[in-house]
Write an enzyme that holds these catalytic residues in place. Structure first.
Site, PDB file in Angstrom:
ATOM      1  N   CYS A  36      39.000  13.146  53.444  1.00 26.38           N
ATOM      2  CA  CYS A  36      37.824  12.920  54.630  1.00 26.38           C
ATOM      3  C   CYS A  36      36.703  12.139  53.826  1.00 26.38           C
ATOM      4  O   CYS A  36      36.089  12.877  53.064  1.00 26.38           O
ATOM      5  CB  CYS A  36      37.452  14.082  55.009  1.00 26.38           C
ATOM      6  SG  CYS A  36      36.279  14.128  56.334  1.00 26.38           S
ATOM      7  N   CYS A  84      39.742  14.908  61.987  1.00 23.73           N
ATOM      8  CA  CYS A  84      38.656  14.522  61.150  1.00 23.73           C
ATOM      9  C   CYS A  84      37.465  15.520  61.109  1.00 23.73           C
ATOM     10  O   CYS A  84      36.713  15.165  61.679  1.00 23.73           O
ATOM     11  CB  CYS A  84      38.387  13.042  61.376  1.00 23.73           C
ATOM     12  SG  CYS A  84      37.699  12.490  59.840  1.00 23.73           S
TER      13      CYS A  84
END
Length: 442
Positions: free
Chosen positions: A373, A193
């Protein structure tokens, strides 16, 4: 649309209530790792065979993992921002294993693909017909000198959302800061991430604004990367936001050491020179890399990831065609997020199903690199970045709105919908990312 999840804590094996605990030495499918990738794909494989009328028996699929608990890591940003208690994002692993899966509460130590077997840390040998590796990645806390010591010190001002043990310390440091330098970092290279290091920065900045402290606090972002984000569309928007908010940006600055006693952070630049930065509060995104037991194995590529075809998720070595990999441990050239797993899992499942039945992968099931994201940019605001291989935007709501602009609706997806979808559907093999509850047809 979820960021990657992985358990950081391991412990000695313990028996489970819901799942059978495997005692056999051979299984039709062995899954290494019970993180978001492992649980999701193991359940999808079971459901796929059942839907085809060729159901696997309840003891045909085994998952190997010694972790006592499972964590929803995307929630740790919410913890660091003061929105949720961290206990909301931890559950006993045993409670997540359904009766049709077998849990072997041991960690894999070595792979022997030539004999279709793995060996656990206790020396137990487990054989398989097909193998799925979903072991996650390794967080290298000690690669940054002084970091582990600083994280363990409640007075250091150093914290990280990348560990369950420290994510609540992030909030304590943000809420306790009254003046000084708030420094946020991101390492060069692969991390899970990749937007998370700046998510917590944006939330801290907004918190300082809302509580009247912003005039006394300087916020800065030191990143080992050359830009704010890997995809130009979102990077440009995030950099413009940074400039609007008066946040200093230092690119290609890689954190190498932390001196918590003197509150100094040292960064290395591309030319090898270093810069010392004074901080009052320091949020660190640590360096990451492949798991050592994979890196040292014959199934790894030259870097240490499981070498798989970027479309089929099948191993690239023709001698290991019965091996697949998913998620953070794989060599797939895309961001390492749980959203990527939601797109990878049905592709892997279909190709494994086809391989078992025909000896070849499906002619149609291909992964395009989709990942997402959800970038928190303030309380009540979120930029939803979605893209495929090559950084090409592939947006769920793109025909209606510009996803490079932060929106409250996206914020509630991250805060409310995604955690519920994760626990109630994704881990059960019933969530398919942007397609929701509808399994893709190939």
């Amino acid at each position: 649309m979820l960021c990657a999840s992985r358990r950081l804590v391991t412990a000695t094996p313990r028996l489970v209530r819901n799942a059978s605990t495997g005692s056999k030495d051979h299984y039709k499918v062995v899954v290494v790792g019970a993180g978001s990738g492992g649980l999701s794909v193991a359940n999808q494989i079971y459901h796929r065979f059942k839907a085809a009328g060729t159901s696997l028996n309840k003891d045909d699929i085994a998952i190997l993992d010694a972790a006592p608990d499972h964590y929803y890591q995307p929630g740790w940003t919410l913890v660091g921002a003061g929105l949720k208690p961290k206990t909301d994002f931890r559950r006993p692993l045993e409670s997540l294993i359904p009766s049709h899966l077998t849990l072997i509460p041991e960690n894999v130590a070595t792979f022997t693909p030539s004999s279709n077997s793995v060996t656990t840390s206790t020396g137990r040998s487990v054989n398989y017909d097909t193998l799925v590796v979903a072991a996650g990645l390794q967080i290298n806390w000690d690669n940054i000198q002084g970091l582990s010591k600083a994280l363990a010190d409640p007075t250091s001002g150093v914290s990280s959302i990348y560990a369950y043990e420290t994510c609540d310390k992030v909030w304590d440091d943000i809420e306790g800061l009254r003046s000084g330098n708030a420094v946020f970092t991101q390492p060069a290279g692969v991390i899970k991430c990749a937007g998370a290091p700046q998510k917590i920065m944006w939330m801290a900045w907004d918190r300082f604004q809302k509580t009247g402290r912003s005039d006394n606090i300087n916020v800065s972002f030191y990143t080992g990367m050359p830009s704010m984000f890997a995809v130009k569309k979102y990077s440009d928007a995030l950099n413009e936001l940074r400039l609007q908010r008066g946040i200093d940006g230092f690119f290609e600055h890689n954190l190498v050491s932390v001196d918590s006693g003197n509150h100094k952070a040292t960064f290395k630049k591309p030319d090898g020179s270093t810069v010392d930065v004074d901080y009052t509060t320091l949020h660190v995104a640590p360096q990451m890399g492949p798991m050592k037991f994979i890196k040292d194995s014959p199934i790894a590529d030259s870097v240490g990831w499981v070498a798989v075809d970027q479309g089929t998720l099948q191993h690239t070595n023709p001698e290991y065609k019965n091996i697949f990999a998913i998620g953070d441990c794989s060599s797939l050239p895309t961001s390492k997020t749980a959203a990527a797993i939601t797109a990878q899992a049905p592709v892997l499942t279909e190709n494994l199903f086809s391989f078992v039945n025909t000896g070849e992968v499906s002619a149609k099931a291909r992964y395009d690199g989709y990942t997402s994201c959800p970038l928190l940019t303030a309380y009540g605001e979120l930029m939803l970045a979605e893209f495929t291989y090559g950084g090409v935007p592939k947006e769920t709501f793109g025909q209606f709105v510009d996803q490079a602009k932060s929106r409250r609706f996206f914020y509630h997806l991250k805060k409310d919908l995604f955690p519920a979808a994760y626990w109630n559907y994704m881990l059960k093999g019933k969530w398919f990312g942007s397609k929701g509850l509808i399994r893709p047809k190939y």
